[in-house]
Design an enzyme around this catalytic site. Sequence first.
Site, PDB file in Angstrom:
ATOM      1  N   HIS A   1      73.568  -9.632  79.416  1.00 13.88           N
ATOM      2  CA  HIS A   1      72.314  -9.176  78.815  1.00 13.88           C
ATOM      3  C   HIS A   1      71.281  -8.813  79.878  1.00 13.88           C
ATOM      4  CE1 HIS A   1      68.502 -10.054  76.347  1.00 13.88           C
ATOM      5  NE2 HIS A   1      69.051  -8.972  75.828  1.00 13.88           N
TER       6      HIS A   1
ATOM      7  N   GLU B   1      70.861   0.259  75.617  1.00 13.40           N
ATOM      8  CA  GLU B   1      69.904   0.092  74.516  1.00 13.40           C
ATOM      9  C   GLU B   1      68.744   1.054  74.707  1.00 13.40           C
ATOM     10  OE1 GLU B   1      68.178  -3.813  73.588  1.00 13.40           O
ATOM     11  OE2 GLU B   1      66.704  -2.768  72.337  1.00 13.40           O
TER      12      GLU B   1
ATOM     13  N   HIS C   1      62.294  -3.617  79.773  1.00 13.27           N
ATOM     14  CA  HIS C   1      62.347  -4.178  78.424  1.00 13.27           C
ATOM     15  C   HIS C   1      61.015  -4.090  77.702  1.00 13.27           C
ATOM     16  CE1 HIS C   1      62.056  -7.293  75.320  1.00 13.27           C
ATOM     17  NE2 HIS C   1      63.308  -6.992  75.082  1.00 13.27           N
TER      18      HIS C   1
HETATM   19  O1  G3P Z   1      70.818  -5.338  72.787  1.00 10.28           O
HETATM   20  C1  G3P Z   1      70.682  -6.683  72.491  1.00 10.28           C
HETATM   21  C2  G3P Z   1      69.323  -7.227  72.851  1.00 10.28           C
HETATM   22  O2  G3P Z   1      68.992  -6.812  74.153  1.00 10.28           O
HETATM   23  C3  G3P Z   1      68.255  -6.795  71.890  1.00 10.28           C
HETATM   24  O3  G3P Z   1      67.043  -7.443  72.118  1.00 10.28           O
HETATM   25  O4  G3P Z   1      64.751  -7.552  72.942  1.00 10.28           O
HETATM   26  O5  G3P Z   1      66.596  -8.418  74.359  1.00 10.28           O
HETATM   27  O6  G3P Z   1      66.313  -5.964  74.019  1.00 10.28           O
HETATM   28  P1  G3P Z   1      66.148  -7.326  73.419  1.00 10.28           P
HETATM   29 MG    MG Z   2      68.045  -5.170  75.055  1.00 14.44          MG
END
Ligand code: G3P
Ligand code: MG
Length: 248
Positions: free
Chosen positions: A17, A119, A59
């Site tokens: 992640h 993403e 992010h």
């Molecule tokens: O893609 C999974 C996750 O990254 C979604 O939430 O806020 O960590 O980008 P966030």
């Molecule tokens: Mg994410």
Amino acid sequence: MSRPTLSHPGLPRVIGHRGAARHAPENTLAGLEAAARLGVTWVEFDVMLTQDGHPVLLHDDSLARTTGLARLLCDTPLAEARRLDAGAWFGPAFAGQGIPTLEETFAALARLGLGANIEIKPAPGFVAETARATVETTLRAWPARLPPPLFSSFEIGALEVAQDLAPDLARGYLVEELPPDWQATAERLDCVSVHPWTKPLTRPQVAALKAAGYLVAVYTVNEGARARELLAWGADSIITDDPPAIGL
Ligand code: G3P
Ligand code: MG
């Protein structure tokens, strides 16, 4: 309802992640390197636009948390964003890590042999632009020797742009709680996967997603017991900050 039509080679059991966010600063090249060192084969990262329309990894809408500059990325040109330090906040060993462009990221993925869940993370008001720039850069610069990437987004509008511009590149429907109409939406967007948040996710929901033919990638899971439970329920992929801790 019909089953997904777009084929995809599948997803690995573990996806790092934001790189490997417990081990190195999120959304940096050091994060990708940490993920590779930890044995991860795919990473997830977030893509957002600078003021002058360049896709980079970040992010939050604001640069404050990870660089100390209290300004929105959408108000900051690339040249200025590139001068910021996005590593020092995490630890002195990472001082000097910059905010990578999407193209630099692709080059690093090729060097490290990592696949990617890209993403699309638009700032408010920039959904279509962010998706367009992300998808066009991917179509132009995705390393041919890597497995095809998978786009995901919380923004339906971003997935629609991806579907329009790159119908053959896989899409994942990213949600917090599964909405009642999830299947109609995933089907309309021709997604191969659904990416639900771990917290509210239940066994019957995973069963329903699998019965409908979707890959299931759950975020963000940092405990081994929960990861094993989700896999036992039928989830395909665990998106984690801490690959060693989940022990898969
Ligand atoms: O893609 C999974 C996750 O990254 C979604 O939430 O806020 O960590 O980008 P966030
Ligand atoms: Mg994410």
